[in-house]
Design a protein around this motif. Structure first.
Motif, short mmCIF file in Angstrom:
data_model
loop_
_atom_site.label_atom_id
_atom_site.label_comp_id
_atom_site.label_asym_id
_atom_site.label_seq_id
_atom_site.Cartn_x
_atom_site.Cartn_y
_atom_site.Cartn_z
N GLN A 59 0.82 -1.21 0.00
CA GLN A 59 0.00 0.00 0.00
C GLN A 59 0.86 1.27 0.00
OE1 GLN A 59 -2.55 -0.67 3.43
NE2 GLN A 59 -4.25 -1.09 2.05
N ALA A 60 2.14 1.15 0.33
CA ALA A 60 3.04 2.30 0.36
C ALA A 60 3.61 2.63 -1.02
CB ALA A 60 4.19 2.04 1.34
N LEU A 61 3.20 1.91 -2.04
CA LEU A 61 3.74 2.11 -3.39
C LEU A 61 3.69 3.57 -3.86
CD1 LEU A 61 5.02 0.94 -5.94
CD2 LEU A 61 2.71 0.37 -6.74
N PRO A 62 2.65 4.35 -3.55
CA PRO A 62 2.66 5.75 -4.00
C PRO A 62 3.84 6.57 -3.46
CG PRO A 62 0.44 5.11 -3.39
CD PRO A 62 1.36 3.99 -2.96
N ALA A 63 4.50 6.08 -2.43
CA ALA A 63 5.65 6.78 -1.85
C ALA A 63 6.98 6.29 -2.44
CB ALA A 63 5.67 6.61 -0.33
N LEU A 64 6.92 5.50 -3.50
CA LEU A 64 8.12 4.88 -4.06
C LEU A 64 9.24 5.89 -4.32
CD1 LEU A 64 9.39 2.23 -5.23
CD2 LEU A 64 8.59 3.01 -7.45
N ASP A 65 8.93 6.98 -5.00
CA ASP A 65 9.98 7.96 -5.32
C ASP A 65 10.58 8.57 -4.07
OD1 ASP A 65 9.64 7.47 -8.02
OD2 ASP A 65 8.35 9.21 -8.34
N ASP A 66 9.76 8.79 -3.06
CA ASP A 66 10.26 9.35 -1.80
C ASP A 66 11.18 8.36 -1.10
OD1 ASP A 66 8.43 11.90 -1.51
OD2 ASP A 66 7.11 10.25 -2.07
N LEU A 67 10.81 7.09 -1.15
CA LEU A 67 11.63 6.05 -0.52
C LEU A 67 12.95 5.89 -1.26
CD1 LEU A 67 8.81 3.49 0.26
CD2 LEU A 67 9.98 5.02 1.88
N VAL A 68 12.91 5.96 -2.58
CA VAL A 68 14.16 5.92 -3.36
C VAL A 68 15.03 7.10 -2.97
CG1 VAL A 68 15.13 6.13 -5.68
CG2 VAL A 68 13.23 4.56 -5.27
N GLY A 69 14.44 8.26 -2.80
CA GLY A 69 15.19 9.43 -2.35
C GLY A 69 15.81 9.21 -0.98
N GLY A 70 15.12 8.48 -0.12
CA GLY A 70 15.65 8.17 1.21
C GLY A 70 16.91 7.32 1.17
N LEU A 71 17.11 6.58 0.09
CA LEU A 71 18.32 5.77 -0.05
C LEU A 71 19.57 6.63 -0.15
CD1 LEU A 71 17.10 3.07 -2.59
CD2 LEU A 71 17.45 2.78 -0.12
N ALA A 72 19.41 7.90 -0.52
CA ALA A 72 20.54 8.82 -0.66
C ALA A 72 20.71 9.73 0.54
CB ALA A 72 20.35 9.66 -1.93
N ASP A 73 19.91 9.53 1.58
CA ASP A 73 19.99 10.37 2.77
C ASP A 73 21.37 10.25 3.42
OD1 ASP A 73 17.66 11.73 4.63
OD2 ASP A 73 19.39 11.08 5.80
N THR A 74 21.78 11.27 4.15
CA THR A 74 23.07 11.21 4.84
C THR A 74 23.02 10.34 6.09
OG1 THR A 74 22.53 13.24 6.04
CG2 THR A 74 23.80 13.48 3.99
N ASP A 75 21.83 10.10 6.61
CA ASP A 75 21.65 9.30 7.82
C ASP A 75 21.54 7.82 7.44
OD1 ASP A 75 20.88 8.03 10.15
OD2 ASP A 75 19.11 9.28 10.49
N PRO A 76 22.49 6.99 7.86
CA PRO A 76 22.44 5.57 7.48
C PRO A 76 21.20 4.85 8.00
CG PRO A 76 24.23 5.96 9.03
CD PRO A 76 23.68 7.30 8.66
N ILE A 77 20.67 5.29 9.13
CA ILE A 77 19.45 4.66 9.65
C ILE A 77 18.29 4.94 8.71
CG2 ILE A 77 17.77 4.64 11.54
CD1 ILE A 77 20.19 5.13 13.43
N CYS A 78 18.20 6.17 8.24
CA CYS A 78 17.16 6.53 7.28
C CYS A 78 17.32 5.73 6.00
CB CYS A 78 17.21 8.03 7.00
SG CYS A 78 16.03 8.58 5.76
N ARG A 79 18.55 5.60 5.54
CA ARG A 79 18.80 4.84 4.30
C ARG A 79 18.36 3.39 4.46
NH1 ARG A 79 24.77 5.52 2.50
NH2 ARG A 79 23.95 4.87 0.48
N GLY A 80 18.71 2.79 5.58
CA GLY A 80 18.31 1.40 5.82
C GLY A 80 16.80 1.26 5.95
N ASP A 81 16.16 2.20 6.66
CA ASP A 81 14.71 2.15 6.82
C ASP A 81 14.00 2.35 5.48
OD1 ASP A 81 14.97 1.64 9.52
OD2 ASP A 81 14.41 3.66 10.16
N ALA A 82 14.55 3.19 4.62
CA ALA A 82 13.97 3.38 3.28
C ALA A 82 14.06 2.07 2.50
CB ALA A 82 14.67 4.51 2.54
#
Length: 172
Positions: A59-82
Protein backbone atom coordinates in the motif's frame (compact mmCIF):
# COMPACT_ATOMS: atom_id res chain seq x y z
CA UNK A 1 -7.52 15.39 7.17
CA UNK A 2 -7.37 12.49 9.60
CA UNK A 3 -3.98 11.23 8.39
CA UNK A 4 -2.39 14.65 8.98
CA UNK A 5 -3.77 14.71 12.52
CA UNK A 6 -2.35 11.24 13.16
CA UNK A 7 1.07 12.32 11.86
CA UNK A 8 1.06 15.26 14.29
CA UNK A 9 0.29 12.85 17.14
CA UNK A 10 3.34 10.71 16.38
CA UNK A 11 5.43 13.09 18.52
CA UNK A 12 2.98 13.27 21.41
CA UNK A 13 4.82 13.19 24.76
CA UNK A 14 2.68 10.23 25.82
CA UNK A 15 4.21 7.25 24.00
CA UNK A 16 0.94 5.32 23.80
CA UNK A 17 -0.63 8.20 21.87
CA UNK A 18 2.13 8.10 19.25
CA UNK A 19 1.81 4.32 18.96
CA UNK A 20 -1.95 4.57 18.53
CA UNK A 21 -1.50 7.26 15.88
CA UNK A 22 0.97 5.04 14.03
CA UNK A 23 -1.51 2.17 14.15
CA UNK A 24 -4.21 4.46 12.83
CA UNK A 25 -2.02 5.50 9.92
CA UNK A 26 -1.31 1.88 9.05
CA UNK A 27 -5.04 1.11 9.10
CA UNK A 28 -5.77 4.09 6.84
CA UNK A 29 -3.51 2.47 4.23
CA UNK A 30 -3.19 4.35 0.97
CA UNK A 31 -5.27 7.21 2.40
CA UNK A 32 -2.35 7.97 4.73
CA UNK A 33 0.46 7.84 2.17
CA UNK A 34 0.40 11.53 1.20
CA UNK A 35 0.61 12.60 4.85
CA UNK A 36 3.46 10.15 5.43
CA UNK A 37 5.29 11.38 2.33
CA UNK A 38 5.13 14.91 3.74
CA UNK A 39 6.33 13.61 7.11
CA UNK A 40 9.50 12.24 5.51
CA UNK A 41 10.75 15.84 5.29
CA UNK A 42 10.30 16.35 9.04
CA UNK A 43 13.29 15.06 11.05
CA UNK A 44 11.21 14.48 14.21
CA UNK A 45 8.84 12.03 12.52
CA UNK A 46 10.84 10.78 9.53
CA UNK A 47 11.84 7.53 11.24
CA UNK A 48 8.28 6.85 12.33
CA UNK A 49 6.99 7.62 8.84
CA UNK A 50 9.46 5.16 7.30
CA UNK A 51 8.48 2.44 9.76
CA UNK A 52 4.79 3.03 9.10
CA UNK A 53 5.31 2.93 5.34
CA UNK A 54 7.18 -0.36 5.77
CA UNK A 55 4.32 -1.74 7.87
CA UNK A 56 1.89 -0.78 5.10
CA UNK A 57 3.68 -3.02 2.61
CA UNK A 58 2.44 -2.77 -0.99
CA UNK A 59 0.00 0.00 0.00
CA UNK A 60 3.04 2.30 0.36
CA UNK A 61 3.74 2.11 -3.39
CA UNK A 62 2.66 5.75 -4.00
CA UNK A 63 5.65 6.78 -1.85
CA UNK A 64 8.12 4.88 -4.06
CA UNK A 65 9.98 7.96 -5.32
CA UNK A 66 10.26 9.35 -1.80
CA UNK A 67 11.63 6.05 -0.52
CA UNK A 68 14.16 5.92 -3.36
CA UNK A 69 15.19 9.43 -2.35
CA UNK A 70 15.65 8.17 1.21
CA UNK A 71 18.32 5.77 -0.05
CA UNK A 72 20.54 8.82 -0.66
CA UNK A 73 19.99 10.37 2.77
CA UNK A 74 23.07 11.21 4.84
CA UNK A 75 21.65 9.30 7.82
CA UNK A 76 22.44 5.57 7.48
CA UNK A 77 19.45 4.66 9.65
CA UNK A 78 17.16 6.53 7.28
CA UNK A 79 18.80 4.84 4.30
CA UNK A 80 18.31 1.40 5.82
CA UNK A 81 14.71 2.15 6.82
CA UNK A 82 13.97 3.38 3.28
CA UNK A 83 15.36 0.10 1.90
CA UNK A 84 13.22 -1.89 4.34
CA UNK A 85 10.11 0.03 3.26
CA UNK A 86 10.96 -0.73 -0.37
CA UNK A 87 11.39 -4.39 0.56
CA UNK A 88 7.95 -4.36 2.15
CA UNK A 89 6.41 -3.06 -1.07
CA UNK A 90 7.88 -6.11 -2.80
CA UNK A 91 7.74 -6.62 -6.58
CA UNK A 92 5.89 -3.33 -7.03
CA UNK A 93 9.08 -1.51 -6.02
CA UNK A 94 10.86 -2.56 -9.22
CA UNK A 95 11.45 1.12 -10.02
CA UNK A 96 13.82 1.26 -7.04
CA UNK A 97 16.14 -1.45 -8.40
CA UNK A 98 18.77 0.88 -9.93
CA UNK A 99 19.06 2.92 -6.72
CA UNK A 100 19.24 -0.23 -4.58
CA UNK A 101 21.96 -1.62 -6.86
CA UNK A 102 23.89 1.62 -6.45
CA UNK A 103 23.68 1.42 -2.65
CA UNK A 104 24.62 -2.26 -2.64
CA UNK A 105 27.61 -1.67 -4.90
CA UNK A 106 28.90 1.26 -2.85
CA UNK A 107 31.70 -0.23 -0.76
CA UNK A 108 31.91 2.98 1.28
CA UNK A 109 28.29 2.61 2.44
CA UNK A 110 27.66 1.37 5.96
CA UNK A 111 27.38 -2.42 6.09
CA UNK A 112 23.80 -2.48 7.49
CA UNK A 113 22.65 -0.21 4.65
CA UNK A 114 24.13 -2.62 2.12
CA UNK A 115 22.46 -5.58 3.89
CA UNK A 116 19.05 -3.93 3.68
CA UNK A 117 19.60 -3.01 0.02
CA UNK A 118 20.36 -6.65 -0.80
CA UNK A 119 17.34 -7.75 1.22
CA UNK A 120 15.11 -5.30 -0.65
CA UNK A 121 16.35 -6.59 -4.00
CA UNK A 122 15.49 -10.12 -2.92
CA UNK A 123 12.01 -9.07 -1.82
CA UNK A 124 11.45 -7.37 -5.17
CA UNK A 125 12.28 -10.73 -6.72
CA UNK A 126 12.41 -11.41 -10.44
CA UNK A 127 11.88 -7.75 -11.30
CA UNK A 128 15.35 -7.13 -9.80
CA UNK A 129 17.07 -9.51 -12.24
CA UNK A 130 19.57 -6.83 -13.26
CA UNK A 131 21.03 -7.03 -9.73
CA UNK A 132 21.80 -10.74 -9.92
CA UNK A 133 25.40 -10.38 -11.24
CA UNK A 134 26.25 -7.96 -8.41
CA UNK A 135 24.64 -10.22 -5.84
CA UNK A 136 26.60 -13.20 -7.17
CA UNK A 137 29.86 -11.25 -6.81
CA UNK A 138 28.95 -10.27 -3.27
CA UNK A 139 28.25 -13.90 -2.41
CA UNK A 140 32.05 -14.20 -2.11
CA UNK A 141 32.36 -11.18 0.19
CA UNK A 142 34.57 -11.38 3.27
CA UNK A 143 31.60 -9.90 5.13
CA UNK A 144 29.76 -13.13 5.92
CA UNK A 145 26.41 -11.46 6.55
CA UNK A 146 26.59 -9.56 3.27
CA UNK A 147 27.53 -12.77 1.47
CA UNK A 148 24.61 -14.60 3.06
CA UNK A 149 22.05 -11.90 2.26
CA UNK A 150 23.42 -11.60 -1.29
CA UNK A 151 23.00 -15.32 -1.92
CA UNK A 152 19.51 -15.28 -0.39
CA UNK A 153 18.52 -12.31 -2.58
CA UNK A 154 19.95 -13.92 -5.72
CA UNK A 155 17.93 -17.07 -4.99
CA UNK A 156 14.77 -15.00 -4.51
CA UNK A 157 15.43 -13.31 -7.86
CA UNK A 158 16.29 -16.51 -9.72
CA UNK A 159 14.88 -19.48 -7.76
CA UNK A 160 15.49 -21.93 -10.60
CA UNK A 161 19.28 -21.53 -10.61
CA UNK A 162 20.62 -24.64 -8.89
CA UNK A 163 24.16 -23.18 -8.73
CA UNK A 164 22.92 -20.57 -6.28
CA UNK A 165 21.72 -23.29 -3.94
CA UNK A 166 25.19 -24.80 -3.96
CA UNK A 167 26.60 -21.43 -2.95
CA UNK A 168 24.02 -21.07 -0.19
CA UNK A 169 24.67 -24.53 1.22
CA UNK A 170 28.28 -25.44 0.44
CA UNK A 171 29.29 -29.09 0.44
CA UNK A 172 31.80 -30.13 3.03
Amino acid sequence: ELADAFVELLVDPVPSVGLAAGGGLIRLGTDAVDALRAALAEPLVRGDALEILAAMGPQALPALDDLVGGLADTDPICRGDAALALAAIGPGAKGAVPALEQVLGDESAEAPVRYTAAYALGKIGGAAASAEPLLRRLADSDDELLATVAVWAAIKINPNDKDLFGTAVPKR
